[in-house]
Design a protein around this motif. Structure first.
Motif, PDB file in Angstrom:
ATOM      1  N   GLN A  81      27.445  39.182  37.321  1.00  0.00           N
ATOM      2  CA  GLN A  81      27.640  38.646  36.271  1.00  0.00           C
ATOM      3  C   GLN A  81      28.155  39.392  34.996  1.00  0.00           C
ATOM      4  OE1 GLN A  81      27.350  34.918  36.357  1.00  0.00           O
ATOM      5  NE2 GLN A  81      28.248  35.388  34.084  1.00  0.00           N
ATOM      6  N   ALA A 114      31.710  39.525  35.222  1.00  0.00           N
ATOM      7  CA  ALA A 114      32.528  38.178  34.932  1.00  0.00           C
ATOM      8  C   ALA A 114      32.268  38.084  33.400  1.00  0.00           C
ATOM      9  CB  ALA A 114      31.870  37.078  35.722  1.00  0.00           C
ATOM     10  N   SER A 160      34.529  34.248  37.824  1.00  0.00           N
ATOM     11  CA  SER A 160      33.190  34.010  38.472  1.00  0.00           C
ATOM     12  C   SER A 160      32.888  35.083  39.437  1.00  0.00           C
ATOM     13  CB  SER A 160      33.120  32.575  38.951  1.00  0.00           C
ATOM     14  OG  SER A 160      31.794  32.485  39.588  1.00  0.00           O
ATOM     15  N   ARG A 179      38.804  31.049  33.758  1.00  0.00           N
ATOM     16  CA  ARG A 179      37.421  31.605  33.804  1.00  0.00           C
ATOM     17  C   ARG A 179      37.218  32.499  35.394  1.00  0.00           C
ATOM     18  NH1 ARG A 179      33.641  31.414  30.440  1.00  0.00           N
ATOM     19  NH2 ARG A 179      31.867  31.373  31.790  1.00  0.00           N
ATOM     20  N   TYR A 221      36.270  38.867  41.986  1.00  0.00           N
ATOM     21  CA  TYR A 221      35.754  37.916  41.079  1.00  0.00           C
ATOM     22  C   TYR A 221      36.832  36.735  41.452  1.00  0.00           C
ATOM     23  CZ  TYR A 221      33.185  41.213  38.559  1.00  0.00           C
ATOM     24  OH  TYR A 221      32.175  42.222  38.238  1.00  0.00           O
TER      25      TYR A 221
END
Length: 86
Positions: A71, A74, A62, A60, A43
């Motif tokens: 996803q 994440a 990703s 954050r 990530y």
């Protein structure tokens, strides 16, 4: 006449700016969340930025999909960050 001072206070309250966490705190927080979630793969983590929204100041994660990140992973890491952030 009381409306004007109260309105001024409401406008000033909306101008609060949240600052991003220091780099060492970001690293520790993200490491803890990666360990907690056991998200598979790799990530990228983007630091937060000064924002009027407290979530905008948080880092954050990703997913790096070509290195196995997902996803869902994440999302789990980001939920952990929001939950654990000071």
């Amino acid at each position: 006449m009381r409306f004007i001072p109260l309105m001024s206070l409401a406008i000033l309250a909306g101008c609060e700016t949240y600052r991003p966490l220091p780099a060492a705190e970001v690293e520790a927080l993200v490491d803890d969340c990666l360990e907690e979630t056991q998200a598979p793969g790799t990530y990228s983590v983007f630091p937060g930025s000064a924002s009027s929204n407290p979530e905008g100041a948080l880092p954050r994660a990703s997913a790096v999909t070509n290195l196995g990140g997902t996803q869902a992973g994440a999302d789990a890491v980001n939920a952990c960050i929001r939950r654990r952030a000071p």
